[in-house]
Design an enzyme around this catalytic site. Structure first.
Site, PDB file in Angstrom:
ATOM      1  N   ASP A  52       0.834  -1.196   0.000  1.00 38.70           N
ATOM      2  CA  ASP A  52       0.000   0.000   0.000  1.00 38.70           C
ATOM      3  C   ASP A  52       0.874   1.253   0.000  1.00 38.70           C
ATOM      4  OD1 ASP A  52      -2.185  -1.664   0.198  1.00 38.70           O
ATOM      5  OD2 ASP A  52      -2.349  -1.452   2.375  1.00 38.70           O
TER       6      ASP A  52
HETATM    7  N1  URA Z   1      -1.280  -5.928   3.875  1.00 32.64           N
HETATM    8  C1  URA Z   1      -1.762  -4.673   3.874  1.00 32.64           C
HETATM    9  O1  URA Z   1      -2.808  -4.396   4.455  1.00 32.64           O
HETATM   10  N2  URA Z   1      -1.088  -3.740   3.216  1.00 32.64           N
HETATM   11  C2  URA Z   1       0.095  -3.968   2.587  1.00 32.64           C
HETATM   12  O2  URA Z   1       0.685  -3.056   2.029  1.00 32.64           O
HETATM   13  C3  URA Z   1       0.598  -5.280   2.589  1.00 32.64           C
HETATM   14  C4  URA Z   1      -0.123  -6.245   3.249  1.00 32.64           C
END
Ligand code: URA
Length: 228
Positions: A102
């Site tokens: 993310d």
């Molecule tokens: N899980 C998440 O919620 N975000 C990420 O970036 C990776 C795994």
């Protein structure tokens, strides 16, 4: 293949820089100076570039410590991408991030041009383990650990596979998962009535984040490092 492609594939510089060095006599093939960029070479030829032997490297594997605020994509109209952080000497490689973190997640992101490896690393069948260091708004409990071991229901009603929660303090833990559903870690904590406030990936298969890399920095994998 052409001599300039052979050298560019070995990450020695941009095509134009390489062509310049060739023109100036800085390249030898089997001990003879070659000034023609289109000269044909194979992997079996012995090539030097500015006096140094060249090892042909068509595949690139970079370990990045992804910073917050950039997206795991090759290009985007509005947001800065992880690829914009990569030196232009890699520009002709068609690099891409192997999987997604993310925008606000930091930590280990592999960047490569090896599609076959990426496919295997990301296939749900491969069950590649990923470990995340997590900080949360509320306390992390033993019940959370049990729930994650058994699997929890996240968005769309899917149940997560058994995951290992290693509680480090009242509001921090390492969570190891072997799938990669969208926002999985955040949604797993959400399913427990908690909220992730900081997320950092520290392991991807057999790769462990090199903690000497500052956020935004990257380095090629060492010969003994790989996802599998
Ligand atoms: N899980 C998440 O919620 N975000 C990420 O970036 C990776 C795994």
């Amino acid at each position: 293949m052409r001599l300039d492609k052979f050298l560019a594939d070995s990450a020695l510089g941009s095509r134009s820089e390489i062509k310049n060095v060739i023109k100036k006599g800085g390249v030898t093939v089997n001990s003879a100076v070659i000034k023609d960029s289109a000269f044909k070479v194979t992997e079996n030829d012995s090539v030097t570039y500015m006096g140094q032997p060249v090892f042909y490297t068509p595949f690139i594997y970079l370990m990045m410590n992804k910073p917050s605020g950039v997206i795991s994509a090759t290009e985007d109209k509005t947001k800065k991408t992880v690829l914009s952080l990569i030196d232009k000497k890699y520009a002709h490689y068609d690099l891409f991030p192997v999987g997604r973190l993310d925008i606000d997640t930091v930590g280990l992101l592999l960047i490569s041009n090896d599609g076959e490896m990426a496919h295997k690393a990301l296939s749900p069948k491969s069950h590649v383990e990923k470990t995340y260091y997590v900080e949360t708004e509320k306390e992390i409990t033993e019940e959370d650990r049990t729930a994650f071991t058994e699997g929890v229901y996240i968005a769309g009603g899917t149940k997560t596979l058994p995951a290992e929660l290693n509680i480090l303090s009242s509001k921090s833990a390492n969570l190891t998962i072997c799938e990669g559903k969208f926002h999985q870690v955040k949604l797993m904590f959400e399913s427990r009535g908690n909220k992730v406030t900081y997320l950092k990936r520290i392991r991807f298969g057999n790769l462990t984040l090199d903690e000497s890399l500052k956020e935004g920095e990257y380095r090629p994998l060492k010969p003994d490092e790989s996802v599998f």
